[in-house]
Design an enzyme around this catalytic site. Structure first.
Site, PDB file in Angstrom:
ATOM      1  N   LYS A  14       0.844  -1.195   0.000  1.00 19.30           N
ATOM      2  CA  LYS A  14       0.000   0.000   0.000  1.00 19.30           C
ATOM      3  C   LYS A  14       0.877   1.242   0.000  1.00 19.30           C
ATOM      4  O   LYS A  14       2.051   1.213   0.378  1.00 19.30           O
ATOM      5  CB  LYS A  14      -0.943   0.026   1.211  1.00 19.30           C
ATOM      6  CG  LYS A  14      -0.238   0.112   2.583  1.00 19.30           C
ATOM      7  CD  LYS A  14       0.134   1.522   3.025  1.00 19.30           C
ATOM      8  CE  LYS A  14       0.884   1.532   4.351  1.00 19.30           C
ATOM      9  NZ  LYS A  14       1.458   2.850   4.683  1.00 19.30           N
ATOM     10  N   ASP A 139      -2.631  -1.697  10.160  1.00 19.43           N
ATOM     11  CA  ASP A 139      -2.733  -1.714   8.697  1.00 19.43           C
ATOM     12  C   ASP A 139      -3.359  -2.996   8.161  1.00 19.43           C
ATOM     13  O   ASP A 139      -3.705  -3.067   6.975  1.00 19.43           O
ATOM     14  CB  ASP A 139      -1.345  -1.559   8.056  1.00 19.43           C
ATOM     15  CG  ASP A 139      -0.809  -0.139   8.151  1.00 19.43           C
ATOM     16  OD1 ASP A 139      -1.592   0.779   8.432  1.00 19.43           O
ATOM     17  OD2 ASP A 139       0.408   0.041   7.942  1.00 19.43           O
TER      18      ASP A 139
END
Length: 293
Positions: A14, A139
């Site tokens: 990401k 996350d």
């Protein structure tokens, strides 16, 4: 559903389109607001049922494969919570650079959660997987979902956003290690002048207006990491000079990314960076992902 004994899961990296730190919470974490975007750079996580306990191996000798590894911890969490008697052997084919601010460890943990759910046909819902993931790392819920998300709370509360307009991502990971905990600990909100225009980015996403999104890239943690590691700013400025639309540090760093709508420009920027920062940074080209498998 047919039973399987082994499978592979892609674990996608990401980047942070925005990252704002709002305040320190009573539980010791920081309240954040950030827009996260999945990219097609990925590790491959292989899982195979076995007798005994959990074992992990990786293609990078420097990566710990014991209980300090998030993939191992994710497997143990599922094994204990779901009362699985068997063990699992996990092989991590790492392509995401280590300690890069790209959620490599979190994406591996997410892949293990999804893979074990499928291997043992546990029937865990998306919400249940995300709750397990959030107990391990902020996350991981995003890595379970992917796409384009507004992440709030300590990063685990996700709101889906319109997909990022398709673009290419030039990544530059300098050969330095950054402690996420240390960066957050040194961040001083009272000294931060510029904060992300989150609503402006969301409006740009709604219009599929890539320039409106890229001109609003903002990460308040740059105030800490860039100050301590000037190479990060050198990479940012070089990316802009070579023609990306804009550049930003991802997460707490140290990886820098630049966005461009075409692959030819991305490859050109990557080549120039490779020549300028030879032996100083790992340069890659990736692409945004509207959704994760």
């Amino acid at each position: 559903m047919m039973s399987v004994d082994a499978l592979q899961v892609k674990a996608y990296a990401k980047i942070n389109i925005t990252l704002d730190v709002l305040h320190k919470r009573a539980d010791g974490y920081h309240e954040v607001s950030m827009i996260m975007q999945a990219i097609d750079l990925h590790d491959t996580v292989s899982l195979k049922k076995q007798n005994g306990d959990i074992t992990v191996e990786a293609n990078i000798p420097a990566l710990a494969c014991d209980d300090s590894n998030l993939a191992c911890r994710a497997a143990r969490l599922v094994k204990e919570n779901c009362h699985i008697a068997e063990g699992v052997h996990i092989v991590l084919d790492k392509q995401i650079p280590l300690a890069a601010g790209l959620a490599g460890g979190s994406s591996n943990a997410a892949a293990v959660l999804k893979g074990m759910n499928q291997l043992w046909q546990l029937g865990l819902s998306q919400a249940e997987l995300e709750a397990l993931g959030a107990s391990l790392g902020s996350d991981i819920p995003f890595c379970l979902r992917g796409g384009t998300m507004l992440a709030t709370g300590r990063g685990e509360i996700l709101t889906p956003l319109p997909a990022m307009p398709c673009c290419y991502v030039v990544l530059a990971k300098p050969g330095i290690c950054v402690s996420t905990a240390r960066v957050y600990g040194r961040y001083r909100s009272a000294e931060q002048v510029v904060h992300p225009d989150t609503q402006g980015v969301i409006a740009g996403l709604e219009r599929q207006d890539l320039p409106a999104v890229t001109q609003r890239l903002c990460n308040v943690l740059e105030s800490v990491t860039v100050t301590e590691y000037p190479l990060i700013d050198e990479l940012k400025q070089s990316m802009k000079r070579y023609g990306v639309m804009n550049s930003l540090m991802s997460g707490s760093g140290p990886t820098v990314f630049g966005l461009t709508p075409d692959l030819e420009r991305a490859n050109y920027v990557a080549d120039r960076l490779g020549s300028q920062f030879k032996d100083k940074a790992d340069i890659r080209v990736a692409k945004t992902l509207a959704r994760v498998e």
